[in-house]
Motif scaffolding. Structure first.
Motif, PDB file in Angstrom:
ATOM      1  N   LEU A  72      -1.242   6.224   2.479  1.00 55.95           N
ATOM      2  CA  LEU A  72      -0.986   4.974   1.770  1.00 55.95           C
ATOM      3  C   LEU A  72      -0.797   5.338   0.297  1.00 55.95           C
ATOM      4  O   LEU A  72      -1.750   5.428  -0.481  1.00 55.95           O
ATOM      5  CB  LEU A  72      -2.147   4.002   1.974  1.00 55.95           C
TER       6      LEU A  72
ATOM      7  N   GLN B 112      -9.707   5.638   0.892  1.00 60.32           N
ATOM      8  CA  GLN B 112      -8.982   4.501   1.446  1.00 60.32           C
ATOM      9  C   GLN B 112      -7.506   4.812   1.671  1.00 60.32           C
ATOM     10  O   GLN B 112      -6.860   4.190   2.524  1.00 60.32           O
ATOM     11  CB  GLN B 112      -9.119   3.303   0.506  1.00 60.32           C
ATOM     12  N   SER B 113      -6.972   5.763   0.947  1.00 58.90           N
ATOM     13  CA  SER B 113      -5.543   6.090   1.043  1.00 58.90           C
ATOM     14  C   SER B 113      -5.197   6.938   2.260  1.00 58.90           C
ATOM     15  O   SER B 113      -4.021   7.206   2.506  1.00 58.90           O
ATOM     16  CB  SER B 113      -5.091   6.809  -0.226  1.00 58.90           C
TER      17      SER B 113
ATOM     18  N   LEU C  24      -2.211   3.689  -2.944  1.00 59.82           N
ATOM     19  CA  LEU C  24      -3.651   3.745  -3.156  1.00 59.82           C
ATOM     20  C   LEU C  24      -4.121   5.104  -3.659  1.00 59.82           C
ATOM     21  O   LEU C  24      -5.262   5.245  -4.115  1.00 59.82           O
ATOM     22  CB  LEU C  24      -4.393   3.402  -1.852  1.00 59.82           C
TER      23      LEU C  24
ATOM     24  N   TRP D  96       0.816  -1.215   0.000  1.00 60.71           N
ATOM     25  CA  TRP D  96       0.000   0.000   0.000  1.00 60.71           C
ATOM     26  C   TRP D  96       0.855   1.274   0.000  1.00 60.71           C
ATOM     27  O   TRP D  96       0.342   2.364  -0.150  1.00 60.71           O
ATOM     28  CB  TRP D  96      -0.924   0.004   1.211  1.00 60.71           C
TER      29      TRP D  96
ATOM     30  N   ALA E  59      -5.078   5.924  -7.942  1.00 62.99           N
ATOM     31  CA  ALA E  59      -6.369   5.441  -8.436  1.00 62.99           C
ATOM     32  C   ALA E  59      -7.526   6.243  -7.850  1.00 62.99           C
ATOM     33  O   ALA E  59      -8.521   6.517  -8.533  1.00 62.99           O
ATOM     34  CB  ALA E  59      -6.544   3.956  -8.115  1.00 62.99           C
ATOM     35  N   GLU E  60      -7.383   6.648  -6.578  1.00 62.51           N
ATOM     36  CA  GLU E  60      -8.449   7.440  -5.970  1.00 62.51           C
ATOM     37  C   GLU E  60      -8.540   8.828  -6.595  1.00 62.51           C
ATOM     38  O   GLU E  60      -9.636   9.316  -6.896  1.00 62.51           O
ATOM     39  CB  GLU E  60      -8.224   7.546  -4.457  1.00 62.51           C
TER      40      GLU E  60
END
Length: 329
Positions: free
Chosen positions: A174, A190-191, A177, A135, A180-181
């Motif tokens: 992270l 999520q990151s 991640l 990650w 892509a976000e």
């Protein structure tokens, strides 16, 4: 004065007052049960907390006890809001330059900010948990301020008076991640896991002349596995002061008492000062050598984040965390 919270009394902890050298403390239960409660009535509660602080400093508090950092939650174990900026444009400029992009002119007049995770903060000794090293686990050493209630539409000059506490935050990222976000065009989720706050928060007067122009003028010191990583100057190259960041947040809405406002990763034009996050160091290496060589954090790695005064005394206490693999129960 210096304030902290014990890991007791429920999710919001128990408010304590801590002495200047971070060795003794006293429960503030008779004044306010939690830091959030104190911030919601700050003009009335702060003088009473300060009186307790002065008594603690003078050794006149009967029920004082030795401070154990391991017993501390974050000063605000959870908050209604955490908004984080990216106020150090050398970091922004280097990251964009590494991918062949220029810094838009608007970045110099309009702060970059995002809505961060505030439902829970890691205690200063809690581990950084991640399910995978893939990650791209990264530290981000930042300064954070806490406000009382701020009205919508305040000017930066007005916002400066609403900064009631200052501390540190390890705004964990992270990195693997993030792309892509961001590609979705809707920001981080999520990151950006939970962040850790420094053991104590302090009032502006506690910082003396190190607090001016709504900025902290001291180096942000970081170590990874006991090795020096950086000591970027927090008061240098900060494009937007905390007063300006708060005014930016309050443009279209009021700001609630207990809101945290982060500075973003501390970074200077002078790369000899080291870095405050691994992404910054990797960008410097990419620009210099054509590729990064410093890895992101791995399980078992230890990070330390601290700010000291001119005499070498810790002001906020140190954030010290170990990276651990998360395993669902």
């Amino acid at each position: 004065m210096k304030l902290a919270s014990l890991k007791e009394g429920g999710r919001d902890g128990t408010l304590i007052v801590v002495n200047r050298d971070l060795t003794r403390a006293v429960r503030a239960s008779g004044v306010a049960p939690t830091l959030q409660a104190a911030l919601e009535d700050w003009s009335n509660i702060a003088p009473r907390l300060n009186a307790l602080y002065e008594g603690l400093q003078a050794g006149k508090v009967a029920d004082a006890f030795d401070l154990d950092i391991d017993r501390l939650a974050s000063p605000l174990p959870r908050a209604y809001e955490f908004v984080d900026g990216s106020a150090y444009l050398p970091h922004v400029a280097r990251v964009r330059r590494a991918r062949g992009a220029e810094v838009p002119e608007s970045f110099y007049t309009d702060p970059l900010m995002y809505q961060a995770t505030s439902s829970g903060f890691l205690a200063p000794r809690d581990p950084i948990l991640a399910a995978s090293e893939d990650w791209g686990i990264d530290l981000e050493a930042e300064v954070v301020v806490v406000t009382d209630d701020v009205a919508m539409g305040v000017t930066p000059a007005q916002a400066a008076d609403h900064i009631q506490l200052i501390g540190l935050v390890n705004d964990v990222s992270l990195r693997a991640l993030i792309p892509a976000e961001l590609a979705k065009g809707f920001g981080f989720l999520q990151s950006k896991p939970r962040s850790a706050l420094s053991p104590v928060f302090v009032t502006r007067d506690e910082l003396g002349d190190a607090w001016r122009d709504s900025k902290l003028h001291l180096p942000m010191r970081t170590w990874i596995n006991g090795q020096w990583f950086g000591e970027a100057e927090a008061g240098v190259d900060m494009q937007f002061s905390f007063a300006e960041l708060i005014a930016h947040v309050a443009k279209s809405r009021p700001v609630s008492a207990g809101t945290l406002v982060g500075s973003g990763t501390i970074a200077n034009e002078d790369t000899a000062k080291g870095a405050s996050c691994l992404a910054e160091q990797r960008t410097v290496e990419t620009l210099r050598d054509g590729k990064p060589t410093t890895p992101f954090l791995r399980f078992g790695d230890r990070v330390r984040i601290e700010v000291t005064d001119k005499d070498g005394h810790s002001i906020f206490g140190a954030i010290e965390q170990v990276v651990e693999r998360y395993s669902p129960a």
